[in-house]
Design a protein around this motif. Sequence first.
Motif, short mmCIF file in Angstrom:
data_model
loop_
_atom_site.label_atom_id
_atom_site.label_comp_id
_atom_site.label_asym_id
_atom_site.label_seq_id
_atom_site.Cartn_x
_atom_site.Cartn_y
_atom_site.Cartn_z
N ARG A 263 -2.47 -1.47 12.92
CA ARG A 263 -3.31 -1.66 14.07
C ARG A 263 -4.87 -2.05 13.32
O ARG A 263 -5.56 -2.75 14.51
CB ARG A 263 -4.07 -0.95 14.76
N GLU A 264 -4.99 -1.82 12.66
CA GLU A 264 -5.86 -1.95 11.79
C GLU A 264 -6.33 -4.20 11.03
O GLU A 264 -7.07 -4.37 11.36
CB GLU A 264 -6.75 -1.94 10.26
N LEU A 265 -5.61 -4.55 11.23
CA LEU A 265 -4.57 -6.11 10.95
C LEU A 265 -4.92 -6.96 11.84
O LEU A 265 -4.05 -6.95 12.62
CB LEU A 265 -3.56 -6.16 10.25
N GLU A 266 -6.07 -7.48 11.36
CA GLU A 266 -6.38 -8.56 12.26
C GLU A 266 -4.94 -9.69 12.16
O GLU A 266 -3.63 -10.01 11.60
CB GLU A 266 -7.06 -9.94 12.04
N PRO B 227 2.24 -5.06 4.67
CA PRO B 227 1.34 -5.50 5.49
C PRO B 227 1.72 -7.23 5.45
O PRO B 227 2.44 -7.52 4.96
CB PRO B 227 -0.15 -5.71 5.06
N CYS C 76 0.96 4.25 9.36
CA CYS C 76 1.32 3.55 8.97
C CYS C 76 0.73 2.14 10.16
O CYS C 76 0.82 1.63 10.45
CB CYS C 76 3.04 3.47 8.39
N ALA D 277 -1.44 3.05 12.40
CA ALA D 277 -2.56 3.14 12.20
C ALA D 277 -3.30 2.08 11.44
O ALA D 277 -3.75 1.29 11.48
CB ALA D 277 -3.62 4.33 11.83
N ARG D 278 -3.02 1.44 10.59
CA ARG D 278 -3.20 0.94 9.34
C ARG D 278 -2.67 -0.74 9.79
O ARG D 278 -3.23 -1.78 10.06
CB ARG D 278 -1.88 1.38 7.77
N GLU E 150 0.75 -1.00 0.09
CA GLU E 150 -0.18 0.13 -0.37
C GLU E 150 1.00 0.79 -0.40
O GLU E 150 1.59 1.39 1.03
CB GLU E 150 -0.91 -0.30 0.74
#
Length: 164
Positions: A113-116, A70, A108, A110-111, A52
């Motif tokens: 932290r969004e990923l399980e 990721p 980055c 925040a992104r 990304e």
Amino acid sequence: MDIVIRAALPAEYEELGEITARAYVGDGLLESETSFYADVLRDVAGRAADGEVLVAVAEGALLGGVTFAPPGSPLADIAGPTEAEFRMLAVAREARERGAGEALVHACVARARELEGVTHLVLSTQREMTGAQRIYERLGFTRTPERDWAPVPGLTLLTYRMEL
């Protein structure tokens, strides 16, 4: 000035590639704009296909960008299975000291932290990138010297990690 962080648009890839390559060359991190790695830095479309790419924009101007990888991304150099990584953070020289670099790092975090299942965010940096290192440390990243590595002989990259 309000800085907006968002996904890079394909129409911005060429400009972001130039900003990134010029930042690395201008900061003395690459010998010339024609080096192999300068071409890698310019290949924003390639990075966008495997990760990304985020940009910082203010008042209609592109200030800089970063590549977020990721878990499992081929762009990750040091990330393990529960780690995300960011790379190639660059801000145009004329846009520095305005908060764009820090805003990109926050994005980055925040992104990630969004990923399980992602427990850490990691990065590599050159020893000379002291301004970026101050941002990382201020935001809670810690040095992980046991993970330092050399992508090519004579260039040891320092590593940092943040627990999410």
